[in-house]
Design a protein around this motif. Structure first.
Motif, PDB file in Angstrom:
ATOM      1  N   ALA A   1     -56.400  48.411  -4.138  1.00  0.00           N
ATOM      2  CA  ALA A   1     -55.776  48.602  -5.440  1.00  0.00           C
ATOM      3  C   ALA A   1     -54.823  47.449  -5.734  1.00  0.00           C
ATOM      4  O   ALA A   1     -54.258  46.844  -4.820  1.00  0.00           O
ATOM      5  N   HIS A   2     -54.646  47.149  -7.004  1.00  0.00           N
ATOM      6  CA  HIS A   2     -53.671  46.143  -7.428  1.00  0.00           C
ATOM      7  C   HIS A   2     -52.468  46.881  -7.995  1.00  0.00           C
ATOM      8  O   HIS A   2     -52.554  47.536  -9.029  1.00  0.00           O
ATOM      9  N   VAL A   3     -51.340  46.804  -7.281  1.00  0.00           N
ATOM     10  CA  VAL A   3     -50.154  47.597  -7.631  1.00  0.00           C
ATOM     11  C   VAL A   3     -49.094  46.712  -8.281  1.00  0.00           C
ATOM     12  O   VAL A   3     -48.757  45.643  -7.758  1.00  0.00           O
ATOM     13  N   THR A   4     -48.565  47.160  -9.410  1.00  0.00           N
ATOM     14  CA  THR A   4     -47.431  46.500 -10.053  1.00  0.00           C
ATOM     15  C   THR A   4     -46.316  47.520 -10.218  1.00  0.00           C
ATOM     16  O   THR A   4     -46.551  48.737 -10.204  1.00  0.00           O
ATOM     17  N   VAL A   5     -45.085  47.025 -10.389  1.00  0.00           N
ATOM     18  CA  VAL A   5     -43.927  47.912 -10.531  1.00  0.00           C
ATOM     19  C   VAL A   5     -43.210  47.603 -11.840  1.00  0.00           C
ATOM     20  O   VAL A   5     -43.133  46.442 -12.262  1.00  0.00           O
ATOM     21  N   LEU A   6     -42.706  48.640 -12.486  1.00  0.00           N
ATOM     22  CA  LEU A   6     -42.051  48.478 -13.781  1.00  0.00           C
ATOM     23  C   LEU A   6     -40.593  48.046 -13.659  1.00  0.00           C
ATOM     24  O   LEU A   6     -40.067  47.378 -14.545  1.00  0.00           O
ATOM     25  N   THR A   7     -39.923  48.435 -12.576  1.00  0.00           N
ATOM     26  CA  THR A   7     -38.491  48.180 -12.426  1.00  0.00           C
ATOM     27  C   THR A   7     -38.261  47.018 -11.472  1.00  0.00           C
ATOM     28  O   THR A   7     -38.624  47.094 -10.295  1.00  0.00           O
ATOM     29  N   ALA A   8     -37.655  45.955 -11.966  1.00  0.00           N
ATOM     30  CA  ALA A   8     -37.412  44.767 -11.144  1.00  0.00           C
ATOM     31  C   ALA A   8     -36.344  45.052 -10.091  1.00  0.00           C
ATOM     32  O   ALA A   8     -35.483  45.918 -10.276  1.00  0.00           O
ATOM     33  N   PRO A   9     -36.380  44.340  -8.966  1.00  0.00           N
ATOM     34  CA  PRO A   9     -35.344  44.501  -7.941  1.00  0.00           C
ATOM     35  C   PRO A   9     -33.953  44.281  -8.516  1.00  0.00           C
ATOM     36  O   PRO A   9     -33.737  43.391  -9.338  1.00  0.00           O
ATOM     37  N   GLY A  10     -33.004  45.109  -8.099  1.00  0.00           N
ATOM     38  CA  GLY A  10     -31.631  44.979  -8.556  1.00  0.00           C
ATOM     39  C   GLY A  10     -31.323  45.638  -9.879  1.00  0.00           C
ATOM     40  O   GLY A  10     -30.177  45.644 -10.320  1.00  0.00           O
ATOM     41  N   VAL A  11     -32.346  46.232 -10.516  1.00  0.00           N
ATOM     42  CA  VAL A  11     -32.154  46.909 -11.798  1.00  0.00           C
ATOM     43  C   VAL A  11     -32.003  48.406 -11.547  1.00  0.00           C
ATOM     44  O   VAL A  11     -32.776  49.001 -10.788  1.00  0.00           O
ATOM     45  N   GLU A  12     -31.007  49.014 -12.175  1.00  0.00           N
ATOM     46  CA  GLU A  12     -30.817  50.454 -12.075  1.00  0.00           C
ATOM     47  C   GLU A  12     -31.991  51.158 -12.770  1.00  0.00           C
ATOM     48  O   GLU A  12     -32.198  51.001 -13.977  1.00  0.00           O
ATOM     49  N   PRO A  13     -32.816  51.913 -12.023  1.00  0.00           N
ATOM     50  CA  PRO A  13     -34.027  52.506 -12.618  1.00  0.00           C
ATOM     51  C   PRO A  13     -33.762  53.391 -13.824  1.00  0.00           C
ATOM     52  O   PRO A  13     -34.543  53.398 -14.779  1.00  0.00           O
ATOM     53  N   HIS A  14     -32.654  54.133 -13.795  1.00  0.00           N
ATOM     54  CA  HIS A  14     -32.374  55.062 -14.883  1.00  0.00           C
ATOM     55  C   HIS A  14     -32.173  54.353 -16.221  1.00  0.00           C
ATOM     56  O   HIS A  14     -32.324  54.959 -17.277  1.00  0.00           O
ATOM     57  N   ASP A  15     -31.822  53.076 -16.169  1.00  0.00           N
ATOM     58  CA  ASP A  15     -31.537  52.327 -17.397  1.00  0.00           C
ATOM     59  C   ASP A  15     -32.739  51.550 -17.933  1.00  0.00           C
ATOM     60  O   ASP A  15     -32.615  50.822 -18.913  1.00  0.00           O
ATOM     61  N   LEU A  16     -33.902  51.695 -17.308  1.00  0.00           N
ATOM     62  CA  LEU A  16     -35.062  50.903 -17.687  1.00  0.00           C
ATOM     63  C   LEU A  16     -35.491  51.153 -19.129  1.00  0.00           C
ATOM     64  O   LEU A  16     -35.623  52.295 -19.557  1.00  0.00           O
ATOM     65  N   GLU A  17     -35.685  50.068 -19.862  1.00  0.00           N
ATOM     66  CA  GLU A  17     -36.341  50.096 -21.167  1.00  0.00           C
ATOM     67  C   GLU A  17     -37.597  49.241 -21.054  1.00  0.00           C
ATOM     68  O   GLU A  17     -37.560  48.146 -20.504  1.00  0.00           O
ATOM     69  N   LEU A  18     -38.702  49.735 -21.559  1.00  0.00           N
ATOM     70  CA  LEU A  18     -39.984  49.066 -21.383  1.00  0.00           C
ATOM     71  C   LEU A  18     -40.211  47.976 -22.423  1.00  0.00           C
ATOM     72  O   LEU A  18     -39.895  48.148 -23.600  1.00  0.00           O
ATOM     73  N   SER A  19     -40.792  46.868 -21.973  1.00  0.00           N
ATOM     74  CA  SER A  19     -41.231  45.820 -22.884  1.00  0.00           C
ATOM     75  C   SER A  19     -42.613  46.178 -23.436  1.00  0.00           C
ATOM     76  O   SER A  19     -43.287  47.096 -22.936  1.00  0.00           O
ATOM     77  N   ILE A  20     -43.045  45.446 -24.447  1.00  0.00           N
ATOM     78  CA  ILE A  20     -44.397  45.665 -24.983  1.00  0.00           C
ATOM     79  C   ILE A  20     -45.435  45.437 -23.887  1.00  0.00           C
ATOM     80  O   ILE A  20     -46.406  46.193 -23.753  1.00  0.00           O
ATOM     81  N   GLN A  21     -45.231  44.404 -23.073  1.00  0.00           N
ATOM     82  CA  GLN A  21     -46.171  44.113 -21.991  1.00  0.00           C
ATOM     83  C   GLN A  21     -46.253  45.266 -20.995  1.00  0.00           C
ATOM     84  O   GLN A  21     -47.343  45.623 -20.533  1.00  0.00           O
ATOM     85  N   GLN A  22     -45.129  45.878 -20.682  1.00  0.00           N
ATOM     86  CA  GLN A  22     -45.129  46.982 -19.722  1.00  0.00           C
ATOM     87  C   GLN A  22     -45.814  48.224 -20.288  1.00  0.00           C
ATOM     88  O   GLN A  22     -46.535  48.921 -19.574  1.00  0.00           O
ATOM     89  N   VAL A  23     -45.609  48.488 -21.573  1.00  0.00           N
ATOM     90  CA  VAL A  23     -46.311  49.607 -22.195  1.00  0.00           C
ATOM     91  C   VAL A  23     -47.811  49.352 -22.161  1.00  0.00           C
ATOM     92  O   VAL A  23     -48.616  50.253 -21.901  1.00  0.00           O
ATOM     93  N   THR A  24     -48.198  48.097 -22.393  1.00  0.00           N
ATOM     94  CA  THR A  24     -49.609  47.729 -22.321  1.00  0.00           C
ATOM     95  C   THR A  24     -50.157  47.962 -20.918  1.00  0.00           C
ATOM     96  O   THR A  24     -51.270  48.480 -20.741  1.00  0.00           O
ATOM     97  N   GLU A  25     -49.395  47.597 -19.901  1.00  0.00           N
ATOM     98  CA  GLU A  25     -49.810  47.810 -18.519  1.00  0.00           C
ATOM     99  C   GLU A  25     -50.047  49.292 -18.239  1.00  0.00           C
ATOM    100  O   GLU A  25     -51.032  49.671 -17.589  1.00  0.00           O
ATOM    101  N   ILE A  26     -49.147  50.130 -18.733  1.00  0.00           N
ATOM    102  CA  ILE A  26     -49.303  51.571 -18.534  1.00  0.00           C
ATOM    103  C   ILE A  26     -50.550  52.080 -19.253  1.00  0.00           C
ATOM    104  O   ILE A  26     -51.319  52.881 -18.706  1.00  0.00           O
ATOM    105  N   GLN A  27     -50.766  51.608 -20.471  1.00  0.00           N
ATOM    106  CA  GLN A  27     -51.932  52.044 -21.248  1.00  0.00           C
ATOM    107  C   GLN A  27     -53.245  51.669 -20.555  1.00  0.00           C
ATOM    108  O   GLN A  27     -54.218  52.422 -20.587  1.00  0.00           O
ATOM    109  N   LYS A  28     -53.257  50.499 -19.914  1.00  0.00           N
ATOM    110  CA  LYS A  28     -54.498  49.999 -19.299  1.00  0.00           C
ATOM    111  C   LYS A  28     -54.701  50.472 -17.869  1.00  0.00           C
ATOM    112  O   LYS A  28     -55.809  50.389 -17.341  1.00  0.00           O
TER     113      LYS A  28
END
Length: 304
Positions: free
Chosen positions: A59-86
């Motif tokens: 499998a090819h695994v990607t992560v939405l939350t970059a290292p050092g970023v508080e996960p609870h504060d994540l806001e998605l970019s257009i690219q990340q929403v696209t990744e989730i959709q695909k």
């Protein structure tokens, strides 16, 4: 942070943009864009680690939350929403990241909280909001190795269904991962069996599952990292810490230690970092958890 309405509206616009882009670019297999491997999206670090262990080379695994970023504060970019959709599968925990909750497709997502028995959300009545979404449970389930082992098994089944050609390999890796987590659980159980104190005073209430599994008592200064404690709460925790002979107040790498330091000064205690593993550590999940065990043994006066 966006309100629930504005976030949902934004995700709707982004999803619409994604559909238009997909239509314009043709209908090639977006779920297997990486050399024929299924695309799997993990919401934040513990789920990334688990998905990489179970997915392996298939499998090819990607992560939405970059290292050092508080996960609870994540806001998605257009690219990340696209990744989730695909993606063939998105692995997340409802209640941790509202933006992810809004963006996932129910048919192509795996909520790890549905695989285990959850604990009630600390300090909340059922139905109140936790990190922006209505959930009735504590979402920090990855801090109990036995629950994470159960998630590994279920994830193996979901990946096997998404990619039948490698079904047995996913299940085999899931079993191996669950075994490693079982070994970690045994180390914690032995290492925390003879502690002088069982009180775990933490910056925020992220360690409920760890406390529940190993018969500790979690006392959080705040419910979540976004909440400032009242003077009355600090006084209450200080009184309890003194009464129970607490020598260490635990801080976190992604949260300001100032409140914990104030409390430690009042109590005459020191501070130490206890990692909730919401972001990638210097090693991996297993090594970071073992570091947590050593920190706990020192702080709680364990002799094992």
């Amino acid at each position: 942070m966006m309100s629930g309405f504005s976030r949902s509206y934004a995700v709707g616009l982004l999803a619409g943009a994604t559909l238009l882009t997909t239509a314009a670019c043709g209908s090639g297999s977006a779920e297997t864009a990486a050399g024929g491997k299924p695309e799997v999206v993990a919401a934040f670090y513990p789920l990334q680690w688990l998905t990489e262990q179970v997915g392996g080379s298939d499998a090819h695994v990607t992560v939405l939350t970059a290292p050092g970023v508080e996960p609870h504060d994540l806001e998605l970019s257009i690219q990340q929403v696209t990744e989730i959709q695909k993606a063939a599968l998105t692995v997340y925990i409802k209640g941790v990241q509202p933006a992810v909750d809004d963006a996932v497709d129910a048919e192509k997502s795996f909520d790890a909280a549905t695989a285990v028995t959850t604990l009630p959300a600390s300090g909340h009545e059922e139905g109140e909001e936790e990190h922006g979404h209505e959930v009735s449970y504590d979402p920090h389930l990855w801090l109990d190795p036995t629950r994470l082992a159960t998630v590994a098994t279920k994830l193996g089944e979901r990946l096997a269904a998404a990619d039948p050609a490698h079904a047995q390999a996913y299940k085999d890796r899931a079993a191996k991962t669950a075994g490693a987590l079982g070994t970690l659980d045994q180390e914690f159980a032995k290492g925390l069996s003879t502690c002088r104190t069982k009180s775990l005073v933490t910056a925020h209430e992220a360690f409920g599952y760890l406390a529940d599994r190993y018969k500790l008592k979690q006392v959080g200064i705040t419910l979540d990292p976004e909440t400032e404690p009242s003077p009355a709460r600090i006084s209450e925790v200080a009184k309890l810490a003194k009464a129970e002979g607490v020598t260490t107040i635990f801080t976190e790498s992604l949260v300001s230690p100032k409140v914990a330091e104030v409390l430690a000064n009042q109590v005459g205690a020191k501070t130490a970092v206890l990692d909730p593993l919401e972001s990638r550590p210097s090693g991996d999940y297993l090594s970071a958890m073992r570091d947590n065990l050593k920190t706990l043994q020192t702080a709680l006066g364990c002799t094992a």
